[in-house]
Enzyme design. Sequence first.
Site, PDB file in Angstrom:
ATOM      1  N   ASP A   1       0.747  -1.270   0.000  1.00 52.83           N
ATOM      2  CA  ASP A   1       0.000   0.000   0.000  1.00 52.83           C
ATOM      3  C   ASP A   1       0.776   1.320   0.000  1.00 52.83           C
ATOM      4  O   ASP A   1       0.837   2.030  -0.996  1.00 52.83           O
ATOM      5  CB  ASP A   1      -1.052   0.005   1.136  1.00 52.83           C
ATOM      6  CG  ASP A   1      -0.519  -0.420   2.510  1.00 52.83           C
ATOM      7  OD1 ASP A   1       0.698  -0.575   2.657  1.00 52.83           O
ATOM      8  OD2 ASP A   1      -1.339  -0.586   3.441  1.00 52.83           O
TER       9      ASP A   1
ATOM     10  N   GLU B   1      -8.850   4.030   6.250  1.00 50.80           N
ATOM     11  CA  GLU B   1      -8.621   4.167   4.798  1.00 50.80           C
ATOM     12  C   GLU B   1      -9.865   4.589   4.012  1.00 50.80           C
ATOM     13  O   GLU B   1      -9.763   5.320   3.017  1.00 50.80           O
ATOM     14  CB  GLU B   1      -8.075   2.850   4.220  1.00 50.80           C
ATOM     15  CG  GLU B   1      -6.662   2.512   4.690  1.00 50.80           C
ATOM     16  CD  GLU B   1      -6.590   1.962   6.113  1.00 50.80           C
ATOM     17  OE1 GLU B   1      -7.635   1.508   6.628  1.00 50.80           O
ATOM     18  OE2 GLU B   1      -5.505   1.984   6.714  1.00 50.80           O
TER      19      GLU B   1
ATOM     20  N   THR C   1       1.586   8.566   5.765  1.00 54.36           N
ATOM     21  CA  THR C   1       0.610   7.474   5.726  1.00 54.36           C
ATOM     22  C   THR C   1      -0.129   7.287   7.041  1.00 54.36           C
ATOM     23  O   THR C   1      -1.083   6.524   7.125  1.00 54.36           O
ATOM     24  CB  THR C   1       1.266   6.153   5.251  1.00 54.36           C
ATOM     25  OG1 THR C   1       0.236   5.235   4.877  1.00 54.36           O
ATOM     26  CG2 THR C   1       2.130   5.546   6.337  1.00 54.36           C
TER      27      THR C   1
HETATM   28  C1  DMJ Z   1      -1.912   3.046   9.790  1.00 57.11           C
HETATM   29  O1  DMJ Z   1      -0.913   2.849  10.733  1.00 57.11           O
HETATM   30  C2  DMJ Z   1      -1.358   3.574   8.494  1.00 57.11           C
HETATM   31  O2  DMJ Z   1      -2.379   4.142   7.754  1.00 57.11           O
HETATM   32  C3  DMJ Z   1      -0.679   2.498   7.678  1.00 57.11           C
HETATM   33  O3  DMJ Z   1      -0.251   2.979   6.417  1.00 57.11           O
HETATM   34  C4  DMJ Z   1      -1.618   1.353   7.462  1.00 57.11           C
HETATM   35  N1  DMJ Z   1      -2.234   0.876   8.671  1.00 57.11           N
HETATM   36  C5  DMJ Z   1      -2.725   1.800   9.677  1.00 57.11           C
HETATM   37  C6  DMJ Z   1      -4.197   2.097   9.666  1.00 57.11           C
HETATM   38  O4  DMJ Z   1      -5.033   1.165   9.207  1.00 57.11           O
END
Ligand code: DMJ
Length: 447
Positions: free
Chosen positions: A213, A347, A433
């Site tokens: 991702d 997300e 992220t």
């Molecule tokens: C978060 O820590 C971040 O968005 C990461 O990129 C993916 N997982 C979690 C949230 O679901």
Amino acid sequence: QMMKFAWDNYKQYALGKNELRPLTKNGHIGNMFGGLRGATVIDALDTLYIMELEEEFQEAKQWVEKSFDLNVNGEASLFEVNIRYIGGLLATYYLTGEEVFKSKALELGEKLLPAFNTPTGIPRGVISLGSGMSWSWGWASAGSSILAEFGTLHLEFLHLSELSGNPVFAEKVMNIRRVLNRVEKPQGLYPNFLSPVTGSWVQHHVSIGGLGDSFYEYLIKSWLMSDKKDSEAKKMYDDALEAIEKHLVRKSAGGLTYIAEWRGGILDHKMGHLACFSGGMIALGAEHAPEEKRQRHRELAAEITSPCHESYTRSDTKLGPEAFRFDAGSEAMATRLSERYYILRPEVVESYMYLWRLTHQPKYRHWGWEVVQALEKHCRVEAGFSGIRDVYSTPPMHDNMQQSFFLAETLKYLYLLFSEDDVLSLEDWVFNTEAHPLPINHTDFKA
Ligand code: DMJ
């Protein structure tokens, strides 16, 4: 109010621990952060600040000043420490200008550097913050490093170099890019597992959800953060998206467009909740796509967000499962018991926020409001918000965990979805992220 409730309960029952356990009213430490504490404090700082929860922001800041200890010894995930701690500290520094956040970010950044001491410079996933020793996750095939982990350092590390004047951080991430550019990509796709010793792929599993991702996310955001100068990142993003469109994007019998996973050429018709960030990413990228592709990418972003919304509306709680499938007669629903949980992930609302800001179609605010109502109804408990074990059953069983990303991301993106466009404008900021905003054009990407 949701943020205040989440914070107040964390403060009351778990301050200094990593997360709140809202049912048992105590704290959780876990083993992701190598002895570091206060993950929820660091993840919450910028959200409290942006929401003008001033008293609560001061409480969080005081904890950082007085109790945040970096001299710890334990096994940390390089990726998690980077996105939550470094990202949270950097964003709060940029928002407030307060030195304490910058100095802690830089000090912590230094502690991560030994993880890059591998034959290729591709870091290993786990690092001991005390000794600097590093190793790969036991579950990662053949000692490999994970694409979404070593590919999600670029934004933060460029800022560390910018703020410290020390090019070493930027050099480390530019080297990762060099390795990735050199290695052959099957059908133009990036598999999820790479050997830090040989620099070649260890397995051919490709996913825009978990394990892959945020690598893709950081390509387009690196280009945006460089004020559109980092053309190499843009080209890598454009090429990767083209391969994804060609090999992974599919339409279900019911007309829903989704992104499948790829295992050595065979498609697994499953989309993870994590993959639902991609509607927002593609929408953001579409604005800067060549004219002949722009409209198609805009449509793709909206189409990809639709099954994610459906995965919410087709459940009894109106919250979406961890993964949903398009096979065996199923459409946008989990088919396995083990995939029915919802852990307060961001997300889906993240994509609503980008699509709202970029299109102003009211449906995205409506969809976001549905999530607010579902969270209030099913996840709010007496002492905070909790994840649930099965989105298809009401009343739900709670998992007794208020994840730190709920405060960093889910509530921040919901807030931004209902704010004016100039609150953390997409023209001036990119979100890491973990939804920590970093300013555009503050870095020397060539370093
Ligand atoms: C978060 O820590 C971040 O968005 C990461 O990129 C993916 N997982 C979690 C949230 O679901």
